[in-house]
Design a protein around this motif. Structure first.
Motif: not given
Length: 403
Positions: A35-44
């Motif tokens: 699901e590329p439209s989902g929320p991004p991963e946290p940087a940390v």
């Protein structure tokens, strides 16, 4: 005729004006690679302490604890299982499972008997949070103060898919949520579970429509205690668990306290979080509902009377009106009863589909509601006989009577 018309009007209002409670599309967004439209991963990735209160849970731990140990979480995470005075070797079994399966680190603690004015589960949660707060910082995400960023409060009978923790944290971080809760999919295998369990979630959503819960400005607040991800800062700001220490319905009390303190909360149905606890007999399901039903009504006889009347008008009148209209040959109550019954059954179909059950159970919802009515009355009777809210050998009095 007029009573049947009132029931029909009630169903029209429930379907359109009660937050679309009957819909089952409030789910945690899938945020993985598909699901590329989902929320991004946290940087940390923030640190997480998984707190599992457990009292006499050796029967379900082999099906639930390995799923927590196997969590595929990129950040620092540790499990704290709090053995709340078990007599069946729950703590020993938890250590054996950790040795067998490996995975996330596991700490088993025991808080002793609950302090005055505390329920057993919240006393165990308090102990687990204390254990987590004294762990040494293991990553930059810990904030360097020995604490953790999030707490995952999950019951001992809840099994998680390997990416459950990752998805919960990602949703919380991407949407600025302080509490993310999923209503675990309960076990549905026996006849009584099929009849009672989907309706349990249906009635819960009717009381606390998920869309209203998730609206920041709305007063409605609720959570599902089996799976609650709580931001530590929000817990400290709300003063939990101390501020809710006497609550028998602790999940709703937790969500209400967090929301009132300015936190953002989210509640929805789960796709990848399941309860493994069996309720094969009616008596077990009856106990599950009756132990807290009167507490939900604030131990108020007037609220009990209004609830019984409401259940009767909304759920029992339609089939009675159909039978009466058919027997007396009066088309008006027959038509109103058929329409109300059809709306009732139609609103139940999405929940039955969510639980992968036959749709023939939908017309039986009046029977299920009648059983819930009896459970609610039994809960009040138990309270007035001094039984109170009893669970696993402990009985909790109403808050005003608690030392």
């Amino acid at each position: 005729m007029w009573i049947a018309a009132g029931s029909l009007a009630a169903w029209l209002w429930l379907l359109l004006g009660q937050g679309f409670f009957w819909r089952t599309d409030v789910r945690l967004p899938r945020t993985g690679p598909p699901e590329p439209s989902g929320p991004p991963e946290p940087a940390v990735w923030p640190s997480v302490a998984v707190v599992v209160p457990a009292r006499d849970e050796s029967a379900v731990l082999p099906a639930s604890l390995p799923s927590l140990l196997a969590q595929d979480y990129p950040g620092p995470a540790e499990i704290f299982l709090v053995d709340d005075g078990s007599s069946d070797g729950t703590g020993k079994l938890a250590r054996e499972l950790a040795d067998e399966y490996g995975g996330l680190p596991l700490t088993v603690g025991s808080p002793g008997e609950p302090g005055p004015g505390w329920t057993g589960k919240l006393w165990a949660v308090r102990h687990g949070m204390a254990l987590a707060s004294h762990r040494p910082a293991t990553d930059a995400g810990d904030g360097g103060d020995g604490g953790v960023d999030y707490l995952l409060l999950t019951d001992a009978d809840i099994a998680h898919e390997p990416d459950s923790l990752r998805e919960l944290v990602r949703a919380a971080e991407a949407n600025g949520l302080d509490l993310v809760s999923q209503m675990a999919r309960l076990r549905v295998a026996t006849y009584w579970e099929r009849l009672i369990v989907p309706a349990f979630v249906y009635f819960f959503a009717q009381l606390y429509p998920f869309r209203w819960v998730n609206r920041p400005g709305a007063r409605t607040a609720a959570a599902a205690g089996g799976c609650v991800l709580l931001r530590r800062e929000a817990a400290e700001r709300a003063g939990v668990p101390e501020t809710i220490r006497r609550s028998v319905i602790d999940d709703v009390a937790l969500a209400r306290t967090v929301k009132r303190s300015g936190g953002r909360i989210w509640l929805g149905l789960a796709d990848r979080v399941d309860s493994v606890r069996p309720y094969p007999r009616l008596g077990q399901l009856w106990q599950m509902v009756a132990r807290s039903a009167y507490t939900q009504l604030r131990h108020n006889p007037l609220l009990l009377l209004l609830t019984v009347a409401g259940l009767a008008v909304v759920y029992l009148v339609p089939p009675v009106a159909v039978a009466a209209g058919a027997l007396t040959g009066r088309p008006a109550p027959l038509a109103a009863g058929v329409a109300a019954w059809a709306l009732m059954a139609g609103s139940y179909i999405p929940m039955l589909r969510y639980y992968r059950q036959t749709l023939w159970l939908a017309p039986l919802l009046p029977l299920t509601a009648f059983l819930y009515l009896l459970m609610t009355v039994d809960s009040a009777v138990r309270h007035h006989l001094g039984a109170g809210a009893a669970w696993k050998g402990r009985t909790y009095a109403r808050p005003s009577a608690t030392p």
